[in-house]
Each structure stands twice: as C-alpha cells, then as structure tokens.
Design an enzyme around this catalytic site. Structure first.
Site, PDB file in Angstrom:
ATOM      1  N   GLY A 141      62.752  34.276 -91.044  1.00  0.00           N
ATOM      2  CA  GLY A 141      63.062  35.050 -92.254  1.00  0.00           C
ATOM      3  C   GLY A 141      64.364  34.584 -92.881  1.00  0.00           C
ATOM      4  O   GLY A 141      65.426  35.189 -92.649  1.00  0.00           O
ATOM      5  N   GLU A 259      61.658  17.186 -85.334  1.00  0.00           N
ATOM      6  CA  GLU A 259      60.681  16.136 -85.620  1.00  0.00           C
ATOM      7  C   GLU A 259      60.976  15.618 -87.023  1.00  0.00           C
ATOM      8  O   GLU A 259      60.273  15.932 -87.970  1.00  0.00           O
ATOM      9  CB  GLU A 259      59.256  16.693 -85.513  1.00  0.00           C
ATOM     10  CG  GLU A 259      58.245  15.701 -84.974  1.00  0.00           C
ATOM     11  CD  GLU A 259      57.974  14.505 -85.874  1.00  0.00           C
ATOM     12  OE1 GLU A 259      58.771  13.524 -85.829  1.00  0.00           O
ATOM     13  OE2 GLU A 259      56.991  14.540 -86.616  1.00  0.00           O
ATOM     14  N   GLU A 393      63.255  17.932-105.341  1.00  0.00           N
ATOM     15  CA  GLU A 393      64.469  17.769-106.172  1.00  0.00           C
ATOM     16  C   GLU A 393      65.724  17.806-105.290  1.00  0.00           C
ATOM     17  O   GLU A 393      66.650  17.013-105.467  1.00  0.00           O
ATOM     18  CB  GLU A 393      64.565  18.879-107.238  1.00  0.00           C
ATOM     19  CG  GLU A 393      63.566  18.761-108.370  1.00  0.00           C
ATOM     20  CD  GLU A 393      62.153  19.202-107.968  1.00  0.00           C
ATOM     21  OE1 GLU A 393      62.007  19.920-106.958  1.00  0.00           O
ATOM     22  OE2 GLU A 393      61.197  18.807-108.661  1.00  0.00           O
TER      23      GLU A 393
HETATM   24  C1  FAD Z   1      54.639  26.054 -97.162  1.00  0.00           C
HETATM   25  C2  FAD Z   1      55.956  26.758 -97.172  1.00  0.00           C
HETATM   26  C3  FAD Z   1      56.393  27.416 -96.038  1.00  0.00           C
HETATM   27  C4  FAD Z   1      57.612  28.101 -96.049  1.00  0.00           C
HETATM   28  N1  FAD Z   1      57.983  28.784 -94.921  1.00  0.00           N
HETATM   29  C5  FAD Z   1      59.122  29.496 -94.936  1.00  0.00           C
HETATM   30  C6  FAD Z   1      59.473  30.310 -93.783  1.00  0.00           C
HETATM   31  O1  FAD Z   1      58.749  30.389 -92.785  1.00  0.00           O
HETATM   32  N2  FAD Z   1      60.618  31.011 -93.835  1.00  0.00           N
HETATM   33  C7  FAD Z   1      61.449  30.961 -94.902  1.00  0.00           C
HETATM   34  O2  FAD Z   1      62.493  31.608 -94.853  1.00  0.00           O
HETATM   35  N3  FAD Z   1      61.141  30.231 -96.017  1.00  0.00           N
HETATM   36  C8  FAD Z   1      59.989  29.513 -96.041  1.00  0.00           C
HETATM   37  N4  FAD Z   1      59.634  28.781 -97.157  1.00  0.00           N
HETATM   38  C9  FAD Z   1      60.479  28.858 -98.348  1.00  0.00           C
HETATM   39  C10 FAD Z   1      61.194  27.559 -98.695  1.00  0.00           C
HETATM   40  O3  FAD Z   1      62.255  27.333 -97.824  1.00  0.00           O
HETATM   41  C11 FAD Z   1      61.644  27.681-100.159  1.00  0.00           C
HETATM   42  O4  FAD Z   1      60.483  27.807-100.959  1.00  0.00           O
HETATM   43  C12 FAD Z   1      62.436  26.490-100.607  1.00  0.00           C
HETATM   44  O5  FAD Z   1      63.680  26.439 -99.974  1.00  0.00           O
HETATM   45  C13 FAD Z   1      62.651  26.502-102.144  1.00  0.00           C
HETATM   46  O6  FAD Z   1      63.188  27.704-102.562  1.00  0.00           O
HETATM   47  P1  FAD Z   1      62.547  28.560-103.753  1.00  0.00           P
HETATM   48  O7  FAD Z   1      61.083  28.643-103.524  1.00  0.00           O
HETATM   49  O8  FAD Z   1      63.325  29.823-103.875  1.00  0.00           O
HETATM   50  O9  FAD Z   1      62.753  27.675-105.047  1.00  0.00           O
HETATM   51  P2  FAD Z   1      64.130  27.522-105.944  1.00  0.00           P
HETATM   52  O10 FAD Z   1      65.233  27.251-104.996  1.00  0.00           O
HETATM   53  O11 FAD Z   1      64.220  28.781-106.753  1.00  0.00           O
HETATM   54  O12 FAD Z   1      63.775  26.311-106.790  1.00  0.00           O
HETATM   55  C14 FAD Z   1      62.981  26.380-107.992  1.00  0.00           C
HETATM   56  C15 FAD Z   1      62.949  24.990-108.619  1.00  0.00           C
HETATM   57  O13 FAD Z   1      64.289  24.599-108.984  1.00  0.00           O
HETATM   58  C16 FAD Z   1      64.632  23.368-108.364  1.00  0.00           C
HETATM   59  N5  FAD Z   1      66.048  23.378-107.961  1.00  0.00           N
HETATM   60  C17 FAD Z   1      66.706  24.355-107.317  1.00  0.00           C
HETATM   61  N6  FAD Z   1      67.981  24.000-107.088  1.00  0.00           N
HETATM   62  C18 FAD Z   1      68.130  22.757-107.597  1.00  0.00           C
HETATM   63  C19 FAD Z   1      69.219  21.822-107.663  1.00  0.00           C
HETATM   64  N7  FAD Z   1      70.409  22.125-107.144  1.00  0.00           N
HETATM   65  N8  FAD Z   1      68.987  20.616-108.243  1.00  0.00           N
HETATM   66  C20 FAD Z   1      67.768  20.304-108.774  1.00  0.00           C
HETATM   67  N9  FAD Z   1      66.692  21.141-108.750  1.00  0.00           N
HETATM   68  C21 FAD Z   1      66.885  22.351-108.160  1.00  0.00           C
HETATM   69  C22 FAD Z   1      63.749  23.297-107.134  1.00  0.00           C
HETATM   70  O14 FAD Z   1      63.556  21.960-106.708  1.00  0.00           O
HETATM   71  C23 FAD Z   1      62.460  23.922-107.629  1.00  0.00           C
HETATM   72  O15 FAD Z   1      61.692  22.981-108.329  1.00  0.00           O
HETATM   73  C24 FAD Z   1      58.422  28.102 -97.199  1.00  0.00           C
HETATM   74  C25 FAD Z   1      57.981  27.441 -98.345  1.00  0.00           C
HETATM   75  C26 FAD Z   1      56.758  26.784 -98.346  1.00  0.00           C
HETATM   76  C27 FAD Z   1      56.301  26.116 -99.599  1.00  0.00           C
END
Ligand code: FAD
Length: 409
Positions: A141, A259, A393
């Site tokens: 989480g 990994e 990104e």
């Molecule tokens: C299959 C999957 C499994 C996951 N499992 C887990 C889990 O078990 N536990 C957990 O806690 N989380 C989990 N996640 C969440 C994951 O860690 C986040 O989705 C990820 O870190 C991106 O955050 P966000 O979705 O809030 O996107 P945001 O951070 O809001 O990003 C939105 C867009 O803006 C871009 N962006 C953001 N910041 C920048 C920057 N500085 N420069 C350029 N572009 C930027 C991003 O690349 C993206 O395109 C999972 C996600 C997926 C897809």
C-alpha cells in the site's frame, strides 16, 4: 564478452532444470506452454476455489522452499537461497523459460528484504517464516490517488494513540490485495516535517482488521488485478512499525525489486515472437492472404521485433553483470525496464496486425481457429507494465539525468 555458463553455473542450471522436470506441477507445465504470461498465477491459485489449483500452488511453493529458491535473494539464515546474483539470474531465466510461476508475491520480493535490513529480531521471527512457507502473503500500500510518481506526497495519516497507530486515508492500485492476508503501507506520521521525513512504514498483519476495506478496480482488459484500499480508524500496534518513526521513506526505498535484470521479460518476449514466427512459417497461406501487399512490410516489422528482443537480452545481461561485479545498476535498470515494457507493446501490435481483422479478437478462445494467439488482448494487457514500478516518463528522466548527466528540468 562470453555469455556462456561457467562450469559452476552450468551445474546450477542443471539443478534448476532437474527440479522443474521432477517437481513442477502439471498445471504449471500446461500453463508454461501458453504463449501469454498470466498475472500472479501462484497467488490466484493459492486462494482458488479449485482444490487442484490450491494444491499446485502449495506443492510448487514447497518444492522451491525445499531448495531455498522461493526467496533466492534472501540470506540462508532466514530460509532463503543466499544465491549469488548470477545464480538468481539463471534461476529466473529457467523459471521463465518453463513458464513456471514465481512464489511468495510481495512478501518475498519486497517486504522480506526490508524486514531483513530494518526489522527487529521479533519482527523477523514472526513475519519471515510464514512468508517462506507460503502461509501468508502481503499487499503493497504505497500509491495514493494524489501520490504515484511523486510518492513522497502521500497523505494517508497515522496518529499514535497509546500503543497503537490509528490510520485514516486511502491507497490505490493495491495489486492483489483481494488475494492477500496482510498489507504494508507508507503513512504520514508528521505532517509538519519536510515530505520525505514525516513518513512511517507500518505493517497491518491482518487484512480483515476493522476499518480496512478493499474495493476492486476492474482494468481495461476486464481483469481484477488491483484495488482501492480504504482506512477508517484502522488500528495497528506500535510494535508493527518497520524501522523508526518518520524514517519510513528510507525503509520503503530498501524495497528494491531484486529481479532488476528483467530476464523473465526478455524470455517472455522471445517466446512470444518465436510463436508468431513459427506460426507464420508453417502457415498454409490461409492467414497470410490477409496481408496481401503488406507482406513485405510486415516481414520487415518482424525482423525489427527480432532485433529488439535480442537487444533486450543484452540489457538483461548488462544489468546482471553489474550486480555480479558488486555494482548497483541505476539508470541501466531503468533502460532495461523501459525497453522491455515498450517492446511488449510493439510486439503485441505487430502480432495483431499480422492477422488483419482477426487480429482484433481478444482471447484465444474467441479467436478459435483464426488466430493462434491473441495479440489484441496482449496489447491491452501490456499497457500497465509501462506504468508500474515507475512510468516510462520517469525512467526516461532517470536515464537522461543520472545516466546522461543532462540538467533536471
Ligand atoms: C500494474 C500495476 C500494478 C501496481 N501495483 C501497485 C501496488 O501493488 N502498490 C502500490 O502502491 N502501487 C501500485 N501501482 C501504482 C504505481 O506505482 C503508480 O501507478 C505509478 O507510480 C504512477 O503513478 P500514478 O499512477 O499516480 O501516475 P502519475 O504519477 O500521476 O503520473 C501521471 C502521468 O504523468 C507523468 N509524470 C508524472 N511525473 C512526471 C515527471 N516528473 N516527469 C515526466 N512525466 C511525469 C507520468 O509518467 C504519467 O504519464 C501499480 C500500478 C500498475 C500499473
């Protein structure tokens, strides 16, 4: 560079293959023949209503644990394999080649290594053995609706009340929480401190703790893989903090994915491409007729995918050779992660284009006689990999700044 196994590595590879030959349950042998990789098969099977699936999960966990290979990167004293980086690489390569599932989920890959570094002796004794036996699995989480790439901006609050923390807030994208027994979370314990310094790492060792609720998120491939997790006055003992209060950010950062070579991804991409090539090579012309004048272009596209899958292997070898010589891959691991996740999308797109309109069918069952493997479904399923574990990104930012020394924006 000679990538052939040394004598010692070849012996180890033989041991792994012999375990796969003798102990991999038939269910996973059959799954391994499927071209497309399923998400978390071991965790799904562990909680399945089908007794055969549950038995396969139990037997495979026991077989791997017996060798210490359920947690190959953990030290032997904690029941792990204590394997050297190159042995871990070989093990992962052979498991991926056979399509055999890894076991233990986030407890093995994420929490265990953090517990080993930051946990008290009581915490290690209490939490590590059940992970190793496959009795308990953990969900991660971390992400919140307003904190993903900028994880340190997380807002879920934990307030101390006597011997307990009381947690309020919500998490999102919690993978497999609906299949997990426990959950670890990053929480804000000091809202006035600079954002990285007011975070604590808490373990909630019963996912059914009152106030904790899990709501499924159905993804665009119509699968239930991740969830929203809500905390309403969830109580967890103070003794369940990992590391010190307000130092949780640094504990969280220990949860590196060990990994990092992405060898399983490289093996998966090659298997998928080879299935397509074999199919087209032996085709009686029925499907190729869809290509018509596009055939030359598509042949060239397949050649490109072939080059890229080979390049992916080189990225994996580079990362593992760094581990092997005691270096910590940084932007190199980002390069490998970025390239592999985007390669999967290109591969799935190439595959679906080969079959004209039939290529838009989603499942092998639907596609029936028309398409040997479903690349359209795979295309949709390949999108999350470019987001999880740091988006493409963010990986490009790391490569540009840490790798190439370009100034930050
Ligand atoms: C299959 C999957 C499994 C996951 N499992 C887990 C889990 O078990 N536990 C957990 O806690 N989380 C989990 N996640 C969440 C994951 O860690 C986040 O989705 C990820 O870190 C991106 O955050 P966000 O979705 O809030 O996107 P945001 O951070 O809001 O990003 C939105 C867009 O803006 C871009 N962006 C953001 N910041 C920048 C920057 N500085 N420069 C350029 N572009 C930027 C991003 O690349 C993206 O395109 C999972 C996600 C997926 C897809």
């Amino acid at each position: 560079m000679d990538w052939n196994d040394t004598q010692e590595q070849a012996t180890f590879r033989t041991q792994v293959r012999s375990l796969l030959d003798s102990k991999l349950p038939q269910r996973y042998v059959d799954m391994g023949k499927e071209v497309h990789q399923r998400e978390r098969p071991w965790e799904n099977d562990r909680k399945s209503e089908d007794p055969e699936a549950r038995k396969a999960a139990e037997d495979w966990m026991a077989a791997l644990s017996g060798e210490g290979w359920a947690a190959p990167h953990w030290p032997k004293e904690y029941g792990g394999g204590g394997l050297k980086p190159m042995e871990q690489f070989i093990l992962n390569q052979e498991l991926a080649q056979a399509g055999a599932p890894t076991v233990g989920g986030s407890g093995v890959s994420l929490l265990g290594p953090a517990l080993i570094v930051h946990g008290t002796e009581e915490q290690k004794e209490k939490y590590l053995p059940p992970i190793m036996k496959g009795e308990v699995t953990w969900a991660q989480g971390f992400s919140e609706p307003g904190a993903g790439s900028d994880l340190a901006g997380l807002q879920t609050r934990a307030v101390r009340d006597g011997d307990e923390y009381v947690i309020n807030g919500s998490k999102i994208w919690t993978s497999a929480a609906h299949l997990s027994d426990c959950l670890f979370a990053l929480t804000r314990t000091d809202p006035d401190a600079p954002k990285h310094r007011g975070i604590s790492f808490l373990m909630i060792d019963d996912i059914k703790t009152p106030g904790l609720s899990i709501r499924p998120i159905i993804d665009m491939a119509n699968g239930h893989y991740f969830n929203e997790t809500f905390f309403e006055d969830v109580r967890t003992p103070v003794s369940n903090i990992l590391g010190e209060e307000n130092r949780g950010w640094y504990v969280g950062m220990t949860l590196l994915d060990y990994e990092r070579s992405n060898i399983a991804g490289a093996v998966g991409s090659r298997k998928e491409l080879m299935a397509l090539i074999n199919y087209l090579g032996t085709d009686d012309g029925k499907y190729r007729s869809h290509l018509g004048k596009r055939e030359t272009g598509m042949r060239a596209e397949i050649a490109d995918r072939y080059i890229e899958t080979e390049v992916m292997f080189q990225f994996s070898f580079r990362v593992i050779s760094m581990h092997n010589s005691g270096q910590l891959p940084n932007y190199e691991a980002s390069t490998s992660k970025l390239f592999n996740s985007e390669l999967n999308q290109r591969l799935a797109r190439t595959g679906s284009q080969m079959f004209g309109l039939y290529g838009a069918l989603w499942s092998e069952r639907e596609a029936g006689d028309y398409v040997p493997v479903s690349f359209a479904g795979d295309y949709v399923q390949s999108v999350p990999a470019t987001i999880r574990g740091g988006t493409s990104e963010i990986q490009r930012n790391i490569i540009a700044t840490r790798g190439l020394g370009l100034p930050r924006g």
